[in-house]
Design an enzyme around this catalytic site. Structure first.
Site, PDB file in Angstrom:
ATOM      1  N   ARG A 104      92.729  -0.635 -28.861  1.00  0.00           N
ATOM      2  CA  ARG A 104      92.963  -2.065 -28.730  1.00  0.00           C
ATOM      3  C   ARG A 104      91.742  -2.819 -29.236  1.00  0.00           C
ATOM      4  O   ARG A 104      90.639  -2.601 -28.763  1.00  0.00           O
ATOM      5  CB  ARG A 104      93.221  -2.402 -27.262  1.00  0.00           C
ATOM      6  CG  ARG A 104      93.971  -3.669 -27.071  1.00  0.00           C
ATOM      7  CD  ARG A 104      94.712  -3.719 -25.762  1.00  0.00           C
ATOM      8  NE  ARG A 104      93.934  -3.410 -24.563  1.00  0.00           N
ATOM      9  CZ  ARG A 104      94.128  -4.017 -23.407  1.00  0.00           C
ATOM     10  NH1 ARG A 104      95.040  -4.963 -23.315  1.00  0.00           N
ATOM     11  NH2 ARG A 104      93.434  -3.685 -22.354  1.00  0.00           N
ATOM     12  N   THR A 108      91.270  -9.409 -30.562  1.00  0.00           N
ATOM     13  CA  THR A 108      92.635  -9.883 -30.846  1.00  0.00           C
ATOM     14  C   THR A 108      93.675  -9.253 -29.923  1.00  0.00           C
ATOM     15  O   THR A 108      94.815  -9.714 -29.879  1.00  0.00           O
ATOM     16  CB  THR A 108      93.025  -9.511 -32.282  1.00  0.00           C
ATOM     17  OG1 THR A 108      93.021  -8.080 -32.385  1.00  0.00           O
ATOM     18  CG2 THR A 108      92.037 -10.084 -33.301  1.00  0.00           C
ATOM     19  N   ASP A 200      91.889   0.810 -15.281  1.00  0.00           N
ATOM     20  CA  ASP A 200      92.067   1.461 -16.583  1.00  0.00           C
ATOM     21  C   ASP A 200      92.643   2.862 -16.357  1.00  0.00           C
ATOM     22  O   ASP A 200      91.971   3.731 -15.794  1.00  0.00           O
ATOM     23  CB  ASP A 200      90.727   1.546 -17.316  1.00  0.00           C
ATOM     24  CG  ASP A 200      90.911   2.059 -18.736  1.00  0.00           C
ATOM     25  OD1 ASP A 200      90.572   1.324 -19.673  1.00  0.00           O
ATOM     26  OD2 ASP A 200      91.409   3.203 -18.914  1.00  0.00           O
ATOM     27  N   ASP A 203      90.634   5.838 -17.870  1.00  0.00           N
ATOM     28  CA  ASP A 203      89.413   6.125 -17.102  1.00  0.00           C
ATOM     29  C   ASP A 203      89.735   6.806 -15.785  1.00  0.00           C
ATOM     30  O   ASP A 203      89.025   7.714 -15.346  1.00  0.00           O
ATOM     31  CB  ASP A 203      88.647   4.827 -16.816  1.00  0.00           C
ATOM     32  CG  ASP A 203      87.868   4.348 -18.028  1.00  0.00           C
ATOM     33  OD1 ASP A 203      87.671   5.142 -18.972  1.00  0.00           O
ATOM     34  OD2 ASP A 203      87.456   3.165 -18.031  1.00  0.00           O
TER      35      ASP A 203
END
Ligand code: URA
Length: 209
Positions: A104, A108, A200, A203
């Site tokens: 990602r 943006t 996340d 993670d």
């Protein structure tokens, strides 16, 4: 609007709540994700085509129900998708597996491809795309674009959590792809994370925080 199936089975919901807790360790998180994935895959594969095969039991011959057609394809969106893939392969061990790697762009929030490997002869196959989090929906759309371009018979997208914004964005691009999820959360924060979410997913699976 496209179809969204919410898997509200008590075992899935309970395990998901354990996964959301901040104090849940990576090893528990991985184990729970695998268990939830098995339960979700059970629902997501409910409409796989069937045929019958003549077999002989110890008692008598019979026409026994078996899966029909080419093998199911599971496409994992790297890296967090691999946590779901493990659970699915436990209950559909003959599935073919593909991978899409996207990162990602933090400015943006667009998805950039760095890896793509799909099984041969995707035509006429049923595909299950897997990624724990459908957040903005950008990477889900980008991954599904690549798979749809190979002409499979049908595609479903299996995630653990989805944000309303992600679902809307995804179905603008892929209205025919059913989303199967365990929860639709409140919203995205300004960094594109799902709230309340679970943080996340990569993670938490791999202990990289
Ligand atoms: N990806 C994650 O792992 N978590 C989020 O909340 C959003 C995207």
């Amino acid at each position: 609007m496209g179809k969204v199936t919410l898997i509200d089975h008590p075992l899935v919901q309970h395990k998901l709540s354990l996964m959301r807790r901040r104090e849940t360790s990576s090893s528990d998180f991985r184990r729970l994700l695998k268990e939830v994935s098995m339960l979700m895959a059970y629902e997501a594969t409910r409409e796989l085509p069937m045929t019958t095969e003549k077999i002989q039991t110890p008692m008598a011959p019979m026409d026994a129900p078996v899966l029909d057609g080419k093998k199911l394809v599971v496409v994992s969106i790297l890296r967090a998708g691999n946590g779901i893939l493990d659970g699915i392969l436990d209950i559909v061990p003959s599935a073919r597996v593909g991978f899409v790697g996207l990162y990602r762009d933090h400015e943006t929030l667009e998805a950039i491809q760095y890896y793509l490997k799909l099984p041969a002869q995707m035509e006429d196959r049923t595909v299950l795309m897997v990624d724990p989090m459908m957040a903005t929906g950008h990477s889900s759309v980008a991954a599904t674009d690549r798979v749809a371009a190979t002409g499979p018979r049908s595609i479903k997208f299996l995630c653990l959590l989805a944000a309303p914004e992600g679902i809307a964005h995804f179905h603008q691009h892929h209205p025919d792809v059913e989303i199967v999820t365990a929860a639709i959360d409140s919203h995205l924060n300004d960094k594109g994370y799902i709230v309340p979410g679970l943080g996340d997913a990569g993670d938490r699976i791999f202990g990289t925080k």
